[in-house]
Structure formats: structure tokens, C-alpha cells
Design an enzyme around this catalytic site. Structure first.
Site, PDB file in Angstrom:
ATOM      1  N   ASN A  74     -36.252  13.772  -3.451  1.00 24.53           N
ATOM      2  CA  ASN A  74     -37.297  13.554  -2.733  1.00 24.53           C
ATOM      3  C   ASN A  74     -37.824  12.122  -2.931  1.00 24.53           C
ATOM      4  O   ASN A  74     -37.550  11.679  -4.008  1.00 24.53           O
ATOM      5  CB  ASN A  74     -38.473  14.737  -2.894  1.00 24.53           C
ATOM      6  CG  ASN A  74     -38.068  16.070  -1.982  1.00 24.53           C
ATOM      7  OD1 ASN A  74     -37.060  15.939  -1.347  1.00 24.53           O
ATOM      8  ND2 ASN A  74     -38.493  17.230  -2.391  1.00 24.53           N
TER       9      ASN A  74
ATOM     10  N   TYR B 107     -28.227  26.233  -1.795  1.00 29.41           N
ATOM     11  CA  TYR B 107     -27.680  25.334  -0.998  1.00 29.41           C
ATOM     12  C   TYR B 107     -26.135  25.649  -0.262  1.00 29.41           C
ATOM     13  O   TYR B 107     -25.723  25.377   0.778  1.00 29.41           O
ATOM     14  CB  TYR B 107     -27.371  23.690  -1.335  1.00 29.41           C
ATOM     15  CG  TYR B 107     -28.766  23.297  -1.565  1.00 29.41           C
ATOM     16  CD1 TYR B 107     -29.870  23.748  -2.543  1.00 29.41           C
ATOM     17  CD2 TYR B 107     -29.219  22.211  -0.913  1.00 29.41           C
ATOM     18  CE1 TYR B 107     -31.174  23.391  -2.563  1.00 29.41           C
ATOM     19  CE2 TYR B 107     -30.578  21.514  -1.067  1.00 29.41           C
ATOM     20  CZ  TYR B 107     -31.443  22.166  -1.764  1.00 29.41           C
ATOM     21  OH  TYR B 107     -32.627  21.884  -1.701  1.00 29.41           O
TER      22      TYR B 107
ATOM     23  N   HIS C  12     -35.913  20.195   6.104  1.00 33.65           N
ATOM     24  CA  HIS C  12     -35.431  19.073   6.235  1.00 33.65           C
ATOM     25  C   HIS C  12     -34.555  18.794   7.608  1.00 33.65           C
ATOM     26  O   HIS C  12     -33.407  18.227   7.472  1.00 33.65           O
ATOM     27  CB  HIS C  12     -34.705  18.693   4.998  1.00 33.65           C
ATOM     28  CG  HIS C  12     -35.202  18.551   3.972  1.00 33.65           C
ATOM     29  ND1 HIS C  12     -35.737  17.447   3.346  1.00 33.65           N
ATOM     30  CD2 HIS C  12     -35.568  19.655   2.686  1.00 33.65           C
ATOM     31  CE1 HIS C  12     -36.320  17.835   1.952  1.00 33.65           C
ATOM     32  NE2 HIS C  12     -36.343  18.930   1.870  1.00 33.65           N
TER      33      HIS C  12
END
Ligand code: HDE
Length: 711
Positions: free
Chosen positions: A149, A363, A76
Site C-alpha cells: 500500500n 488471495y 481495491h
């Protein structure tokens, strides 16, 4: 026209004033506040050098420049963001105690980042790929990140496989080719072996992989989450974003050309729409499943490669998000924003989806290397809107000055502060799910249906969408060099749909193999009995799910659609004006494309601003074409072959085209087959008819003839 020019100009002046307000009348200084009187020349011994090491001004400026970049996101990396807000239509307190879903008076600020997955930061926007749809909700109970998404399922079922998936799609490591493209051997080597990928993969092969705009994509939280209400009762929930403008895509031929003509196409589109006050909007929906119904379905709710068909559980619309402000600075906001699926608020909780569980680790970890410090929450875009107090200390780039003697808990020196939240104050509690299990490295057999949902998706598409899927597979596999990979893919596609596999096989000039070496589900434990874990043959528990097809989306607006007006000096104003007025009233953006830049004059001797000279633009950047009449104008357009190409391309891409008076000569000259019978070609029609044609997005029926059109 003149009036419009004035208002545009004054808007620009206002914007300029806004942009410079922070440094208006300010003197240039160093980072230490020292006033600088020369930032163009380094300090030298004499006019012609050498440069002196003493030059602290040069060193500060260059050092700062040398360190401007931070590591781009591993996935991304390419993306664009915007600010906005979320509003709730109705309270859903029966499911969740989350303030943003119960208080209809609130306007929760958000920051959204859209992205592609595979490409680097500078890669083109129209790669065939999944799009990221990450939303940061700055709520009054803390920040909630819904990092989703534009497709409702993911490629893999266990976080353990994510590095393999990504390594297979990224440029091949020996030659660093191809950039932002899945069409290569390593990706299909992986996909054909790890058949759980097939569902997400067929979505990527469909038109969803090449959206017309970020503003015209759906968004999905993908995983099944939990809602927790005031009584502590849990419901399973899936999250959906539905774009007000409907779900629309470009064709593959356009995507390839847009990447050359304007590789910032999606980024620019988002920016321009917000800048023009045409704020993108999505409705927010939920699919709720009571805990008691966890095992009711033919698929496992914890399996992120499965969606819950809307035919089985309808989406309940509960709110709306509007994006109304562009970032002030791309790096500070869009690049530095850090989304973490682990950022949740009371009323929302996780499930045991093994992919989600892995993301909860990944993350935070990635932000440490990307942003360089555990203090990334202090960066303005990542700051919660509510104050935060705790005993975490120090670290790189601490920008706050924590006060006091204590940095531990429990303490008495600071009277126990910061103290723990009382339940009444909304402290977070985890849903107390009972777990009593063996510790195993394995996958549930309830995850081993890899074909039923890709087949459901394909069955639910319109004919033209199915054709696009077949074309995409043929293109992608055609780029592979290893025949055994192509054949293995043909076999797995045949497990989804025999006819689809045959079509692709014909395009590749290959046969579908009768059998292949078993496509082993690679993630199973080494000791596991391979046969037990083979993907099961497909089942048909639902004929079709209409919500999966873009043919069922909204076709009621032409807001923000880009209309190219092909015109030159002398075009007929009388017939053009009602068209222009009607299009602009309906929210479209009307742009004159002429043989040259600057201005052109209509046959009423008025000046009109040219948006783009034909040399600087392409048909693929527009949604529809309008060709005004006027002999002089038409004659001059006929002299430039690029106008003919422009029209042929728009026709090939099934777009609406309107011609007025002599303008039809350009259509004849372009040699368009059967254009007079085409339902999206409007000759001397009422403007409203053209508007309805544009709102349909494309006339896909035209596809059958367009192969014959060379451009
Ligand atoms: Fe991500 N993903 N992901 N992903 N993902 C990242 O985090 C990861 C997954 C998604 O605009 C990274 O900050 C793992 C699913 C979006 O900043 C990284 C797994 C979904 C974004 C990462 C997944 C996503 C990311 C890279 C498998 C849809 C962009 C930079 C367990 C529900 C957010 C970063 C933005 C970004 C890891 C799977 C969506 C490396 C390990 C499933 C939209 O942490």
C-alpha cells in the site's frame, strides 16, 4: 508551434498504425472463423421483424456481451496498471540469494497496479482512502508479488478481522451509501472500538489519503518479511518504494472537486505521463533488522500496525523501478492481473505476522471466484516469464495442451519428470523457524500499544499537515449521525494527542468525554481477561521521525506538472515565450485555457492550440497558473466569471501563480488577499523563479488566509 503540431500528429499516426496492426486488412469473422458480412442487422422475418431464433450471429455477439463482466475485486476494485522494469543498483547478496537482488545486470520486468480500497470499480479516484501499490516482478526464478500500500502500516493485526474492517467501511448494507467514503457511522463505530486501527487511520486522515498522483506516492510492503542468503541466514526486512518526483498531495477541497471534474484523474495522469514518455520512477529501499535484534524495539516487528521509524533503521536504497508502457487492453491486463502475497522466490520468505499469514490464504481464494478457475496463471498477464511444468490438470479454461501419459509424481513412465529441483537449481526451501507453542486463539500482548505510533506520526508532521489531519477528522466525524460514536472517537483521538482532539471537538461542537466504555480490543479471545488486553497508554520512544512528513520530501522537479495558461486572442507572445520554453524544458506540460476551444491568436498573429475551453475544465486539474499579458486578451478574460473562479481556486489551493504585464489585472480583479506579499505569486518575475515556486508543490503558508476565499 506549427512544428510541435506536426510531431504530435505524426506520433498519433504512428500510434494508430501500432493499434491496428493486429487487424489491418483482416476480415471480421465469428469466433469460429466464419466470415461475416453484416454485423449491424439481426436476422428477421421480413423488414419489420420478428427476429429469428436461428440467428447464430446475433446470439454469439450478444452472449459474449452478456458475459463481459467478471466479479470486481472485493477490495481495491478501482485501479490502474502499467508495465515497466526493475533495475538493481548494487547486490545485496549478504542478505538474500534472490536473483533480482543480487544480479545487477538484470532488468526484471514488472507490472504494477495502483488502486483505492473501498470504492467500486467505477468510483472516483480522489476518495480519501489508502492506495494499493501492488508490484508483480517477473523474475528468472518465478514470479514475486509485492502486494503493498501507499502507507507503511495496516488497520488490523489479525486476518480474522479483515471482513469486519471492510464491511464497516463499505457502503452501509441497508442503504448502500456512501460510495468510496469512510465518513460514515459504521466505519467510526468500528474504528473507535478496534483501536489498533488508529495508526493506519491517522495516515488516511493525513494528506497521504489524497495523493496528487499515483506517481507521487510512496509504497510499502507493510509486513516484516525475511531475506534468506546463500548460507541460509535470515534477516528481517521491510520494503519501501520512494517516488523520484517526491510525495505530494492535493487538498480536501480539491479532492472533492476533482472527483466531479475528472473522476479518472489518477488513471488519466498515469496513462498520460507514460504516453508522453515521462516515465514514472520509484527507488526501492530496504530496512534490514538482524534476527538477533528481533526484540530490540518498543514494538513487535510482527505487528503490521507498526512501522520501523527510519530514524531507528535507515532505508537503504538498492534499486529503481521505471514504468514505461501502458497496457494494451485494460481488462486483459489491469483487471485480470492476479496478485498473491504467496508468490515468492528463493531468498525471500514470510514471517509469522498474523495478517500476512491470513493473506497467504485469501488471495488465491479470491482469484478463484474473480477469475473463475485455478488456471488463472495461464492468463497472459499472470504468466511467469520462466516455463512452468507440473502435474496439475484440467479445470475451467485450460488453455494449454499438456502432453504425455502421466500426471502424477512419483512416476517411472515419464522417467520421474517433471523431476524435483535439486538444491543447486534453486528449489524453494522454507526458512526453518523453530516453533514450539500451545495452540491458542489469542493475540500477543506485545501488540497492544495502539497509541504510541499514531502519536509519533502526528508529532512528526509539519504544522500545515497537522491542520489537514484535524480538518479531515472534523469532516469525517461530522458526517456521522451517532453522537456516541463521535464522542468515542474524540476520546480515542485524545489518547493520541489532546490538542488534536480539542481542535476536532471544537469543530464538532462537542466535548471530549472524560472516559468512555472501554474500547475493548475486539479480537481477543472471549475468555481472555479483557483488562490485560486494553491498549496501553502511549509511550514516547522517539520524539519525531522526519521521514513521516511530506514536508521533507523532494521539491526539485516540475516534470509532468500541468500548467494552465489563461489566455485569449491578442495575448502577448514576447513575454510569454520565454516562460513557455523554460517550463517545457523543465518537463512541465503547458496548456492554454481560453474562452473557447480550437485556436487563439497571439499578438504576433500566430495560431496557438487551445487545450481546453474554460467551460470544459477546472482549476483543480492543474498544478499552477500562468497569466500572460496583452490588453486584448486580459479584457476578454475579465468578461468571463469562470476565469476569476479559476484564479481564486488556484490561490485557495496554495498553488504557484505567475502574471505578466496586464495579466496582473486578473489577480486584482479576483480579490486575492495580500497576493503581492505571497512567495508563490510571481509578477513579472524570471521564469526560473516561477519554476522554483511550482517545484515547491504548494505554498502552505498561504493556508492561513485562504479560509476567507469563497469559491
Ligand atoms: Fe489485500 N486483498 N487483504 N491487503 N490487497 C485483496 O485480492 C486481504 C491487505 C492489497 O491490485 C484481494 O485480488 C485480506 C494488506 C492490494 O489486484 C483480497 C487481508 C495489504 C490489493 C484481499 C488483506 C493489502 C489487495 C481483493 C487481511 C497491504 C489489490 C482482490 C489479512 C500490505 C491488488 C484480490 C490488485 C487485494 C484480501 C490486507 C493490499 C480479497 C484477507 C495488509 C494492494 O484477496
Amino acid at each position: 508551434m506549427a512544428k510541435q503540431k506536426t510531431s504530435k500528429t505524426s506520433k498519433k499516426v504512428d500510434q494508430l498504425a501500432e493499434h491496428i496492426k493486429d487487424f489491418k486488412d483482416k476480415t471480421l469473422t465469428t469466433n469460429q472463423g466464419l466470415k461475416v458480412n453484416d454485423t449491424n442487422n439481426s436476422l428477421k422475418a421480413g423488414e419489420r421483424g420478428a427476429t429469428l431464433l436461428e440467428d447464430f450471429l446475433l446470439r454469439e455477439k450478444i452472449t459474449s456481451f452478456d458475459h463481459e463482466r467478471i466479479p470486481e475485486r472485493i477490495v481495491h476494485a478501482r485501479g490502474s496498471g502499467a508495465h515497466g522494469y526493475f533495475e538493481l543498483y548494487k547486490s545485496i547478496g549478504k542478505y538474500t540469494k534472490a536473483g533480482l537482488f543480487t544480479d545487477t545486470q538484470r532488468k526484471t520486468p514488472v507490472f504494477v497496479r495502483f488502486s483505492t480500497v473501498a470504492g467500486s470499480k467505477g468510483s472516483p479516484d480522489l476518495a480519501r482512502d489508502v492506495r494499493g501499490f501492488a508490484v508483480k516482478f517477473y523474475t528468472e526464478e518465478g514470479t514475486w508479488d509485492l502486494v503493498g500500500n501507499n502507507m507503511p502500516v495496516f488497520f488490523i493485526q489479525d486476518a480474522m478481522k479483515f471482513p469486519d474492517l471492510i464491511h464497516s467501511v463499505k457502503p452501509e448494507p441497508n442503504k448502500e451509501i456512501p460510495q468510496a467514503a469512510s465518513a460514515h457511522d459504521t466505519f467510526y463505530d468500528f474504528v473507535s472500538r478496534a483501536t489498533e486501527t488508529l495508526h493506519n487511520h491517522i495516515w488516511v486522515m493525513s494528506d497521504r489519503g489524497i495523493p496528487r498522483s499515483y506517481r507521487m506516492m510512496e509504497g510499502f510492503g507493510i509486513h516484516t518479511f525475511r531475506f534468506i542468503n546463500e548460507e541460509g541466514k535470515s534477516h528481517f526486512v521491510k520494503f519501501h518504494w520512494k517516488p523520484i518526483l517526491g510525495v505530494h498531495s492535493v487538498t480536501w477541497d480539491e479532492a472533492v472537486k476533482i472527483n466531479g471534474a475528472d473522476s479518472d484523474f489518477h488513471r488519466r495522469d498515469l496513462w498520460d505521463a507514460i504516453d508522453d514518455g515521462q516515465f514514472p520512477e520509484w527507488e526501492f529501499g530496504i530496512q534490514v533488522v538482524p534476527e538477533e535484534e528481533e526484540h530490540k524495539y518498543d514494538f513487535d516487528l510482527l505487528d503490521p500496525t507498526k512501522l520501523i521509524p527510519e530514524e531507528l533503521v535507515p532505508v537503504e536504497i538498492i534499486g529503481k523501478m521505471t514504468l514505461n508502457k501502458n497496457p494494451e487492453n485494460f481488462f486483459a491486463e489491469t483487471e485480470q492481473v492476479a496478485f498473491l502475497p504467496g508468490h515468492i522466490v528463493p531468498g525471500i520468505d514470510f514471517t509469522n505476522d498474523p495478517l500476512l499469514q491470513g493473506r497467504l490464504f485469501s488471495y488465491r481464494d479470491t482469484q478463484l471466484s474473480r477469475l473463475g478457475s485455478p488456471n488463472f496463471h495461464q492468463i497472459p498477464i499472470n504468466r511467469p516469464v520462466v516455463p512452468s511444468h507440473n502435474n496439475q490438470r484440467d479445470g475451467h479454461m485450460q488453455t494449454e495442451i499438456p502432453k504425455g501419459q502421466t500426471a502424477y509424481f512419483p512416476n517411472s513412465l515419464s522417467m520421474g519428470c517433471p523431476h524435483l529441483a535439486k538444491m543447486a537449481e534453486g528449489g524453494f526451501t522454507h526458512h526453518q523457524e523453530r516453533i514450539d507453542a500451545h495452540k491458542i486463539r489469542s493475540r500477543s500482548t506485545s501488540f497492544s500499544d495502539h497509541y504510541s505510533q499514531p502519536a509519533l506520526f502526528y508529532r512528526s508532521l509539519a504544522k500545515w499537515e497537522q491542520q489537514h489531519v484535524a480538518d479531515a477528522y472534523t469532516f469525517e466525524l461530522g458526517k456521522c449521525n451517532h453522537q456516541e460514536i463521535q464522542e468515542r472517537m474524540l476520546w480515542v483521538i485524545s489518547q493520541i494527542d489532546q490538542q488534536l482532539a480539542k481542535q476536532v471537538a471544537t469543530g464538532l461542537g462537542l466535548q471530549i468525554p472524560k472516559s468512555i466504555e472501554q474500547p475493548v480490543n475486539q479480537a481477543i479471545g472471549a475468555d481472555a481477561d479483557v483488562d490485560d488486553f486494553q491498549p496501553q497508554p502511549k509511550k514516547e520512544y522517539l520524539k519525531k521521525d522526519p521521514a513521516l512528513s511530506q514536508a521533507k520530501t523532494k521539491f526539485d522537479s516540475i516534470a509532468t506538472r500541468q500548467i494552465a495558461v489563461l489566455a485569449a486572442d491578442g495575448f502577448d507572445m514576447k513575454s510569454f515565450k520565454p516562460y513557455k520554453d523554460a517550463l517545457e524544458k523543465a518537463g512541465a506540460v503547458v496548456k492554454i485555457v481560453a474562452p473557447h476551444g480550437g485556436n487563439i491568436n497571439c499578438n504576433q498573429d500566430m495560431k496557438h492550440i487551445v487545450a481546453a475551453a474554460i467551460m470544459t475544465t477546472e482549476s483543480v486539474l492543474f498544478d499552477a497558473l500562468l497569466i500572460p499579458g496583452g490588453d486584448e486578451s486580459v479584457k476578454s478574460l475579465l468578461k468571463t466569471a469562470k476565469f476569476t473562479k479559476f484564479i481564486r481556486e488556484a490561490y485557495k489551493h496554495c498553488k504557484a501563480i505567475a502574471a505578466l504585464g496586464a495579466g496582473e489585472k486578473l489577480l486584482k480583479n479576483a480579490g486575492l488577499p495580500d497576493y503581492k506579499k505571497d512567495k508563490a505569486v510571481f509578477i513579472e518575475a524570471k521564469p526560473q523563479k516561477f519554476i522554483e515556486g511550482i517545484a515547491q508543490h504548494r505554498n502552505w503558508e498561504r493556508m492561513e488566509q485562504t479560509d476567507a476565499i469563497a469559491v
